[in-house]
Scaffold this motif. Structure first.
Motif, PDB file in Angstrom:
ATOM      1  N   VAL A   1     139.577  37.524 -53.104  1.00 53.18           N
ATOM      2  CA  VAL A   1     139.900  37.622 -54.526  1.00 53.18           C
ATOM      3  C   VAL A   1     140.980  38.673 -54.755  1.00 53.18           C
ATOM      4  O   VAL A   1     141.940  38.450 -55.498  1.00 53.18           O
ATOM      5  CB  VAL A   1     138.626  37.955 -55.351  1.00 53.18           C
ATOM      6  CG1 VAL A   1     138.982  38.339 -56.783  1.00 53.18           C
ATOM      7  CG2 VAL A   1     137.666  36.781 -55.327  1.00 53.18           C
TER       8      VAL A   1
ATOM      9  N   VAL B   1     138.345  28.259 -55.908  1.00 57.80           N
ATOM     10  CA  VAL B   1     139.720  28.726 -56.171  1.00 57.80           C
ATOM     11  C   VAL B   1     140.721  27.594 -55.916  1.00 57.80           C
ATOM     12  O   VAL B   1     141.664  27.398 -56.687  1.00 57.80           O
ATOM     13  CB  VAL B   1     140.058  29.964 -55.304  1.00 57.80           C
ATOM     14  CG1 VAL B   1     141.527  30.328 -55.416  1.00 57.80           C
ATOM     15  CG2 VAL B   1     139.189  31.154 -55.697  1.00 57.80           C
TER      16      VAL B   1
ATOM     17  N   LYS C   1     142.506  27.140 -59.139  1.00 62.89           N
ATOM     18  CA  LYS C   1     143.620  28.080 -58.972  1.00 62.89           C
ATOM     19  C   LYS C   1     143.432  29.356 -59.790  1.00 62.89           C
ATOM     20  O   LYS C   1     144.393  30.019 -60.175  1.00 62.89           O
ATOM     21  CB  LYS C   1     144.966  27.425 -59.314  1.00 62.89           C
ATOM     22  CG  LYS C   1     145.106  26.072 -58.651  1.00 62.89           C
ATOM     23  CD  LYS C   1     146.445  25.829 -58.066  1.00 62.89           C
ATOM     24  CE  LYS C   1     146.363  24.606 -57.165  1.00 62.89           C
ATOM     25  NZ  LYS C   1     147.516  23.816 -57.101  1.00 62.89           N
ATOM     26  N   GLU C   2     142.189  29.642 -60.102  1.00 61.15           N
ATOM     27  CA  GLU C   2     141.940  30.898 -60.810  1.00 61.15           C
ATOM     28  C   GLU C   2     140.578  31.438 -60.418  1.00 61.15           C
ATOM     29  O   GLU C   2     139.787  30.764 -59.772  1.00 61.15           O
ATOM     30  CB  GLU C   2     142.005  30.689 -62.325  1.00 61.15           C
ATOM     31  CG  GLU C   2     140.909  29.819 -62.858  1.00 61.15           C
ATOM     32  CD  GLU C   2     140.991  29.622 -64.361  1.00 61.15           C
ATOM     33  OE1 GLU C   2     142.023  29.985 -64.961  1.00 61.15           O
ATOM     34  OE2 GLU C   2     140.026  29.118 -64.917  1.00 61.15           O
ATOM     35  N   PHE C   3     140.349  32.667 -60.831  1.00 65.51           N
ATOM     36  CA  PHE C   3     139.051  33.269 -60.583  1.00 65.51           C
ATOM     37  C   PHE C   3     138.676  34.071 -61.809  1.00 65.51           C
ATOM     38  O   PHE C   3     139.437  34.926 -62.261  1.00 65.51           O
ATOM     39  CB  PHE C   3     139.109  34.175 -59.353  1.00 65.51           C
ATOM     40  CG  PHE C   3     137.789  34.797 -59.019  1.00 65.51           C
ATOM     41  CD1 PHE C   3     136.793  34.049 -58.406  1.00 65.51           C
ATOM     42  CD2 PHE C   3     137.520  36.108 -59.343  1.00 65.51           C
ATOM     43  CE1 PHE C   3     135.567  34.614 -58.096  1.00 65.51           C
ATOM     44  CE2 PHE C   3     136.285  36.679 -59.053  1.00 65.51           C
ATOM     45  CZ  PHE C   3     135.299  35.931 -58.428  1.00 65.51           C
TER      46      PHE C   3
END
Ligand code: FCB
Length: 432
Positions: free
Chosen positions: A358, A420, A424-426
Motif C-alpha cells: 500500500v 487493488v 486501482k485504489e485503496f
C-alpha cells in the motif's frame, strides 16, 4: 459509521501485474548456469532451481491464479538454455511451450512483458567464455533474433536485461553468482559489453517487428535495480554519490542513451549516442545509508541499514518514499514512461507485505499526480520461488508455495493485491 479515506487512487489506464523469472519458478532444466551453481553448493539451504515451483508443468494453473488476481499485465522471462540447448540448435518443443504460455496470458487479456536475460545463461555459453570473451555477444544476439522472429507476433514489449548492475556486481566483482569471477577489470568490460548488446538489440527488436509487420506497438527497455543511497556525514554524502554513479548510473545511462560513462571502456569512435529505451524499467526494493570505508575492494564505501526503519526478513530497510525519489529523479532526466518492473518484500508471515504494498503504491500515485509518467507496477512476485543464493528460504510470494507438494496458497496480501488490481485504489475506514 467510519469515514472512508482514499489512501491512493491510480489512473484507470495504469496497469498492475506480477513478475516472475524462468529459472526461479520453472524447475526441471539442467542446462542453465544456476542449476550448475546450485550443484556446486552455493545455495544457503542446498536447494536447486531444478525443483522451484514446477511452473513448467503448471502453466495452466498459474495462469488461472493470475486471472483470479485480475492482473492486467505479467512480466515473465524465457530460459535461454531451454530454447537453445546447444549453440545454434533451437528446441521447437520449448518454443511451442512458451508460445502456448504467452497465448494463455493473451486469452485472459493479460499483456505480457518478456525478459530475455534474467541472470541465468546456458552452461555452454559460459563454457564458451561467457560475456567476458569478446565476440560472444553474437550468441545472445542470434538467440534474441530467433526468439523475436518466433514470438514477436505475440509479444510487443521486451526487457533485454534484468538488473545488469546486480548481475555484474555479484557475478564478476563479489563472485557469489555464476560465473563466480572477482575482477573489477573484467566486470567493467562485461558491463560495457551488456550495454553495447542492449543498444544493438533495441534496434534489432524494433526492426524485426516492423519488417514482419507484427501487430501492436513495440516497446523495448531494460529492468534496472535502482537503489537510493543516502549519506549522513560529509564523507557519507560524497560516497553516496559515488555509489549512485557506480551502481545505478553506469548501466542506466548506458542502456538508456548508449553512453559509456567513466570508468567503462569506450565505443569505437563511429558509435552514435541516442535513445535506446522506450520505457525506464525500475526494480525498486530498498535504500542504503552509505559510509566511507578504507577498502578499495568496496569502492571506498559500505552499505548500511537505517536502524529506525522496519526490515524485511532479509534485513532490507523498508523505505517506500524511495520509489518516489527514483521515479522523480530519472523521469526528470530521461522523460521516458516508467514501468516499476519489480517491487516486493521477503516476508514469510505476511505481516509487513500488505503495508509495504500500500505504501509503495501510494507513493507511486503521488508521483503520477506530480506529473511523473509512471505507467505500470509489477509486484515481485506471484509465489515463493527459488530466490538465487537464498534458495527456498526467502519468501517473496503473494502466494505461499509448498515446494514438496507444489501447492500454492494465497497469503492475505494476494487478496489485497486483487482488490487493488480491480479498483486501482485503496481506501481505509477511519473511526468506528
Ligand atoms: C531482484 C531480482 C529478482 C528477485 C528479486 C528479489 O534483484 O531481479 O529475480 O531475486 O530481486
Amino acid at each position: 459509521m467510519g469515514v472512508c479515506m482514499a489512501i491512493f487512487k491510480l489512473p484507470d489506464d495504469f496497469l498492475l501485474g506480477t513478475v516472475t523469472s524462468s529459472v526461479q519458478i520453472e524447475g526441471g532444466d539442467t542446462g542453465n548456469t544456476w542449476y550448475q551453481w546450485a550443484k556446486d553448493g552455493h545455495i544457503v539451504d542446498n536447494s536447486s532451481p531444478f525443483t522451484a515451483c514446477d511452473h513448467w508443468n503448471k502453466v495452466e494453473e498459474d495462469t488461472r491464479i493470475l486471472k483470479s488476481l485480475h492482473v492486467q499485465t505479467h512480466r515473465m522471462s524465457l530460459e535461454w538454455s531451454r530454447l537453445e540447448p546447444a549453440p545454434g540448435q533451437f528446441s521447437a518443443a520449448a518454443l511451442q511451450h512458451y508460445r502456448e504460455e504467452i497465448q494463455r496470458l493473451l486469452d485472459e487479456n493479460i499483456e505480457p512483458l518478456v525478459t530475455l536475460h534474467h541472470f541465468s545463461e546456458p552452461v555452454w555459453f559460459q563454457e564458451a567464455g561467457g560475456w567476458q570473451r569478446e565476440g560472444n555477444a553474437q550468441y545472445f544476439i542470434a538467440y534474441v533474433r530467433y526468439v523475436v522472429e518466433n514470438l514477436g507476433d505475440l509479444v510487443c514489449e521486451w526487457v533485454t536485461f534484468n538488473e545488469p548492475n546486480v548481475y555484474t556486481l555479484f557475478g564478476y566483482e563479489i563472485g557469489s553468482f555464476p560465473p563466480g569471477i572477482r575482477n573489477l577489470r573484467i566486470s567493467r568490460q562485461v558491463k560495457a559489453e551488456l550495454i553495447k548488446t542492449h543498444v544493438h538489440l533495441y534496434t534489432l527488436i524494433h526492426q524485426i517487428r516492423r519488417d514482419r509487420q507484427f501487430p501492436g506497438r513495440t516497446r523495448v527497455g531494460a529492468a534496472m535495480h535502482l537503489r537510493v543511497f543516502d549519506g549522513l556525514t560529509f564523507f557519507g554524502k560524497m560516497v553516496a554519490r559515488l555509489a549512485d554513479h557506480i551502481f545505478n548510473e553506469l548501466c542506466l545511462a548506458g542502456m538508456t542513451t548508449g553512453r559509456l560513462k567513466f570508468p567503462l571502456p569506450g565505443w569505437p569512435s563511429s558509435h552514435k549516442k541516442g535513445r535506446y529505451a522506450d520505457f525506464l524499467g525500475i526494480n525498486y526494493y530498498t535504500r542504503n545509508i552509505v559510509e566511507f570505508a578504507w577498502d578499495p575492494r568496496l569502492y571506498f564505501y559500505r552499505w548500511l541499514n537505517d536502524k529506525s526503519l522496519d526490515k524485511s526478513d532479509l534485513g532490507w530497510d523498508i523505505y517506500p518514499q524511495g520509489i518516489y525519489r527514483v521515479c522523480k529523479k530519472y523521469y526528470s532526466r530521461y522523460k521516458l514512461p516508467i514501468y516499476i518492473t519489480e517491487n516486493g518484500i521477503s516476508d514469510k508471515h505476511d505481516n509487513r507485505r500488505p503495508d509495504y504494498l500500500v505504501r509503495h503504491l501510494a507513493w507511486l500515485a503521488k508521483a503520477v499526480s506530480a506529473g511523473i509518467k509512471v505507467e505500470r507496477y509489477y509486484h515481485w512476485t506471484l509465489m515463493d520461488n527459488f530466490e538465487w543464493l537464498e534458495g527456498e528460504t526467502a519468501k517473496f510470494g503473494l502466494y505461499h508455495c509448498n515446494f514438496r507438494t507444489q501447492e500454492r496458497t494465497a497469503r492475505k496480501s494476494a487478496e489485497l493485491f486483487r482488490a487493488v488490481c480491480m479498483t486501482k485504489e485503496f481506501t481505509a475506514e477511519i473511526g468506528g
